[in-house]
Design a protein around this motif. Structure first.
Motif, PDB file in Angstrom:
ATOM      1  N   PRO A   1       0.806  -1.222   0.000  1.00 27.28           N
ATOM      2  CA  PRO A   1       0.000   0.000   0.000  1.00 27.28           C
ATOM      3  C   PRO A   1       0.842   1.275   0.000  1.00 27.28           C
ATOM      4  O   PRO A   1       0.462   2.269  -0.622  1.00 27.28           O
ATOM      5  N   THR A   2       1.995   1.256   0.708  1.00 28.63           N
ATOM      6  CA  THR A   2       2.854   2.437   0.722  1.00 28.63           C
ATOM      7  C   THR A   2       3.446   2.703  -0.660  1.00 28.63           C
ATOM      8  O   THR A   2       3.482   3.853  -1.122  1.00 28.63           O
ATOM      9  N   LEU A   3       3.907   1.647  -1.319  1.00 29.07           N
ATOM     10  CA  LEU A   3       4.415   1.807  -2.682  1.00 29.07           C
ATOM     11  C   LEU A   3       3.328   2.366  -3.601  1.00 29.07           C
ATOM     12  O   LEU A   3       3.573   3.297  -4.381  1.00 29.07           O
ATOM     13  N   VAL A   4       2.133   1.783  -3.518  1.00 24.92           N
ATOM     14  CA  VAL A   4       1.022   2.267  -4.351  1.00 24.92           C
ATOM     15  C   VAL A   4       0.683   3.705  -3.979  1.00 24.92           C
ATOM     16  O   VAL A   4       0.405   4.536  -4.860  1.00 24.92           O
ATOM     17  N   GLY A   5       0.711   4.026  -2.675  1.00 25.82           N
ATOM     18  CA  GLY A   5       0.438   5.392  -2.235  1.00 25.82           C
ATOM     19  C   GLY A   5       1.417   6.394  -2.821  1.00 25.82           C
ATOM     20  O   GLY A   5       1.025   7.480  -3.270  1.00 25.82           O
ATOM     21  N   PHE A   6       2.719   6.053  -2.820  1.00 25.20           N
ATOM     22  CA  PHE A   6       3.726   6.928  -3.413  1.00 25.20           C
ATOM     23  C   PHE A   6       3.497   7.078  -4.924  1.00 25.20           C
ATOM     24  O   PHE A   6       3.678   8.166  -5.482  1.00 25.20           O
ATOM     25  N   ILE A   7       3.109   5.981  -5.591  1.00 21.23           N
ATOM     26  CA  ILE A   7       2.816   6.047  -7.027  1.00 21.23           C
ATOM     27  C   ILE A   7       1.650   6.989  -7.296  1.00 21.23           C
ATOM     28  O   ILE A   7       1.711   7.855  -8.183  1.00 21.23           O
TER      29      ILE A   7
ATOM     30  N   LEU B   1       0.535   9.380  -5.384  1.00 23.19           N
ATOM     31  CA  LEU B   1       0.924  10.754  -5.052  1.00 23.19           C
ATOM     32  C   LEU B   1       1.741  11.360  -6.185  1.00 23.19           C
ATOM     33  O   LEU B   1       1.534  12.520  -6.565  1.00 23.19           O
ATOM     34  N   LEU B   2       2.674  10.579  -6.732  1.00 17.78           N
ATOM     35  CA  LEU B   2       3.495  11.045  -7.854  1.00 17.78           C
ATOM     36  C   LEU B   2       2.622  11.416  -9.046  1.00 17.78           C
ATOM     37  O   LEU B   2       2.847  12.452  -9.705  1.00 17.78           O
ATOM     38  N   GLU B   3       1.633  10.600  -9.332  1.00 18.83           N
ATOM     39  CA  GLU B   3       0.777  10.849 -10.490  1.00 18.83           C
ATOM     40  C   GLU B   3      -0.204  11.997 -10.243  1.00 18.83           C
ATOM     41  O   GLU B   3      -0.656  12.640 -11.190  1.00 18.83           O
ATOM     42  N   ARG B   4      -0.501  12.275  -8.962  1.00 21.35           N
ATOM     43  CA  ARG B   4      -1.441  13.357  -8.642  1.00 21.35           C
ATOM     44  C   ARG B   4      -0.753  14.710  -8.550  1.00 21.35           C
ATOM     45  O   ARG B   4      -1.230  15.710  -9.070  1.00 21.35           O
ATOM     46  N   ASP B   5       0.409  14.744  -7.832  1.00 21.86           N
ATOM     47  CA  ASP B   5       1.091  16.022  -7.611  1.00 21.86           C
ATOM     48  C   ASP B   5       2.585  15.758  -7.426  1.00 21.86           C
ATOM     49  O   ASP B   5       3.009  15.290  -6.364  1.00 21.86           O
ATOM     50  N   VAL B   6       3.373  16.087  -8.436  1.00 27.93           N
ATOM     51  CA  VAL B   6       4.814  15.813  -8.401  1.00 27.93           C
ATOM     52  C   VAL B   6       5.494  16.576  -7.272  1.00 27.93           C
ATOM     53  O   VAL B   6       6.392  16.050  -6.595  1.00 27.93           O
ATOM     54  N   ARG B   7       5.083  17.822  -7.044  1.00 31.23           N
ATOM     55  CA  ARG B   7       5.733  18.630  -5.998  1.00 31.23           C
ATOM     56  C   ARG B   7       5.508  18.034  -4.607  1.00 31.23           C
ATOM     57  O   ARG B   7       6.424  18.022  -3.771  1.00 31.23           O
ATOM     58  N   GLU B   8       4.313  17.566  -4.347  1.00 34.51           N
ATOM     59  CA  GLU B   8       4.054  16.918  -3.053  1.00 34.51           C
ATOM     60  C   GLU B   8       4.879  15.645  -2.901  1.00 34.51           C
ATOM     61  O   GLU B   8       5.354  15.337  -1.802  1.00 34.51           O
ATOM     62  N   PHE B   9       5.048  14.920  -3.982  1.00 32.65           N
ATOM     63  CA  PHE B   9       5.853  13.694  -3.950  1.00 32.65           C
ATOM     64  C   PHE B   9       7.281  14.002  -3.525  1.00 32.65           C
ATOM     65  O   PHE B   9       7.832  13.353  -2.624  1.00 32.65           O
ATOM     66  N   TRP B  10       7.899  15.034  -4.148  1.00 31.15           N
ATOM     67  CA  TRP B  10       9.288  15.359  -3.811  1.00 31.15           C
ATOM     68  C   TRP B  10       9.392  15.991  -2.432  1.00 31.15           C
ATOM     69  O   TRP B  10      10.385  15.770  -1.716  1.00 31.15           O
ATOM     70  N   ALA B  11       8.380  16.751  -2.023  1.00 31.64           N
ATOM     71  CA  ALA B  11       8.394  17.357  -0.687  1.00 31.64           C
ATOM     72  C   ALA B  11       8.350  16.285   0.393  1.00 31.64           C
ATOM     73  O   ALA B  11       9.069  16.357   1.405  1.00 31.64           O
ATOM     74  N   LEU B  12       7.504  15.263   0.203  1.00 32.33           N
ATOM     75  CA  LEU B  12       7.411  14.175   1.182  1.00 32.33           C
ATOM     76  C   LEU B  12       8.720  13.417   1.272  1.00 32.33           C
ATOM     77  O   LEU B  12       9.188  13.105   2.378  1.00 32.33           O
ATOM     78  N   ASN B  13       9.342  13.148   0.142  1.00 32.67           N
ATOM     79  CA  ASN B  13      10.633  12.451   0.160  1.00 32.67           C
ATOM     80  C   ASN B  13      11.703  13.268   0.858  1.00 32.67           C
ATOM     81  O   ASN B  13      12.511  12.732   1.622  1.00 32.67           O
ATOM     82  N   GLY B  14      11.714  14.592   0.608  1.00 28.49           N
ATOM     83  CA  GLY B  14      12.690  15.449   1.279  1.00 28.49           C
ATOM     84  C   GLY B  14      12.500  15.436   2.785  1.00 28.49           C
ATOM     85  O   GLY B  14      13.472  15.342   3.553  1.00 28.49           O
ATOM     86  N   PHE B  15      11.256  15.502   3.230  1.00 28.55           N
ATOM     87  CA  PHE B  15      10.961  15.465   4.667  1.00 28.55           C
ATOM     88  C   PHE B  15      11.438  14.157   5.298  1.00 28.55           C
ATOM     89  O   PHE B  15      12.045  14.159   6.381  1.00 28.55           O
ATOM     90  N   LEU B  16      11.182  13.047   4.642  1.00 35.51           N
ATOM     91  CA  LEU B  16      11.552  11.742   5.195  1.00 35.51           C
ATOM     92  C   LEU B  16      13.069  11.582   5.275  1.00 35.51           C
ATOM     93  O   LEU B  16      13.594  11.009   6.239  1.00 35.51           O
ATOM     94  N   ILE B  17      13.793  12.090   4.297  1.00 34.64           N
ATOM     95  CA  ILE B  17      15.257  11.997   4.327  1.00 34.64           C
ATOM     96  C   ILE B  17      15.825  12.859   5.447  1.00 34.64           C
ATOM     97  O   ILE B  17      16.744  12.442   6.173  1.00 34.64           O
TER      98      ILE B  17
END
Length: 387
Positions: free
Chosen positions: A171-177, A179-195
């Motif tokens: 589900p997390t992998l699908v969720g990231f997919i 999110l990427l397809e819905r809003d690219v900026r949110e996808f990269w923001a979430l990854n930056g926060f997690l790192i």
């Protein structure tokens, strides 16, 4: 403990946790079955990495659970999630998980699966950090909870941890997919926060190179097994069409793999604890063989439930005509027995060579169970569709 007591324990302790684990696993299976065609089409590299990620989380956190169990019995860990060793283990688990999945991604790219390659890398990194944090504290909490209530963690925790990993992974992998397809900026923001959060936890836990080196045996084992999981990944990628054609097995795949890993991990954890406590004197231990036989009596129930749930979910979501896959139900106990005997043998041999089963045997068994399970699923799919 008499054989009757072992049977009662298998049905009263292990079977409920296996069933809960199965139900949890089917949550992840629902996502895989529903989105398998999209992943095959748009993110094929994930299919190479997916078995390794599933196995990796089972390997790392089942090993952590077994290590916590041994430490609790020996007095090396306070029965509290606030113990500093819990945070240390969670952070180390993140690091141990990140490197192998990154290597799996790199091998997939080298092999030629480059479509959405960068996005797949950060889907893998972001989901690994997030899932490791959740699963790490879940592992510590459930192990300590069982120990406090005088329930053997080795009988209860491994199936729940492995299946919680399956529940979170897909589900997390699908969720990231999505999110990427819905809003690219949110996808990269979430990854930056997690790192950034990963580096913060590294600083707070004070896990340095010296502490990480204490786990080099586990890290080496996990990395080697992640590479070995490519057998599962390439098999899944190659035969994903066949599995999708059977429909039912697309939903059942995660639960089949996790249930085999669960049986193997229970046997390995029991073997490790009894070996460390000096309760096993030779390979043909009546004590452990009775444990395996007691667990074997539960396998027809698990096999039937896998068939029932996968058939029901495929009918509800896709309208596929319901029907229990007899090929799976009838052969499942034999495959589970093979996994348990394999788990006991590996644990015993490693201990005799002064290798800690908690750090090596459980990850090895979980990984090999994924390989055997993937081959088993492909074989059953072939029988079901007449290939």
């Amino acid at each position: 403990m008499s054989f009757d007591d072992k049977v009662q324990s298998a049905f009263k302790v292990s079977l409920p946790s296996l069933i809960v684990s199965l139900v949890i696993g089917f949550f992840g299976g629902t996502f895989l079955g529903k989105y398998l065609d999209r992943i095959r089409r748009d993110y094929p590299g994930l299919l190479i990495i997916l078995p390794g990620m599933m196995g990796l989380r089972g390997n790392v956190f089942s090993s952590m659970a077994s290590r916590f169990s041994t430490m609790l019995y020996l007095g090396g860990l306070k029965p509290s999630v606030k113990d500093r060793k819990v945070l240390e283990n969670v952070v180390i688990a993140m690091l141990i998980s990140l490197i192998p999945v990154s290597l799996l991604w790199a091998i997939g790219v080298i092999r030629g699966v480059r479509y959405h390659a960068i996005e797949i890398l950060f889907i893998v990194i972001g989901s690994t950090i997030l899932v490791s944090l959740i699963l790490g504290y879940f592992t510590a909490g459930i192990t300590i909870f069982a120990f406090r209530r005088d329930v053997d963690p080795d009988s209860l925790v491994a199936p729940l941890v492995a299946s919680m990993g399956d529940l979170l992974t897909i589900p997390t992998l699908v969720g990231f997919i999505l999110l990427l397809e819905r809003d690219v900026r949110e996808f990269w923001a979430l990854n930056g926060f997690l790192i950034v959060m990963l580096f913060f936890l590294l600083a707070v836990s004070r896990v340095g190179p010296a502490k990480f080196r204490e786990y080099r045996q586990l890290f080496t084992t996990i990395t080697a097994l992640a590479m070995l999981s490519l057998v599962s990944g390439f098999t899944l990628e190659r035969f994903s069409g066949l599995i999708a054609s059977s429909v039912i097995l697309g939903f059942a795949y995660p639960s089949i793999l996790s249930s085999f890993g669960n049986y193997g991990s229970i046997v390995a954890a029991k073997t490790s604890t009894k070996l460390n406590l000096g309760e096993i004197e030779n390979y043909l231990s009546k004590e452990l063989l009775e444990e395996i036989l007691a667990l074997l009596l539960t396998t027809p129930i698990i096999g039937l439930l896998i068939g029932f749930f996968s058939s029901g979910i495929s009918y509800l979501l896709l309208g596929v005509k319901p029907g229990i896959p007899l090929q799976l139900v009838l052969t499942y106990p034999f495959m589970a027995l093979f996994i348990m005997l394999y788990a006991y043998s590996i644990s015993y041999v490693l201990f005799q060579h002064n290798i800690d089963p908690d750090s090596v045997a459980i990850p090895l068994i979980a990984n090999n169970s994924d390989i055997f399970g993937t081959i088993y699923v492909v074989a059953i799919a072939g029988l079901m569709v007449g290939a």
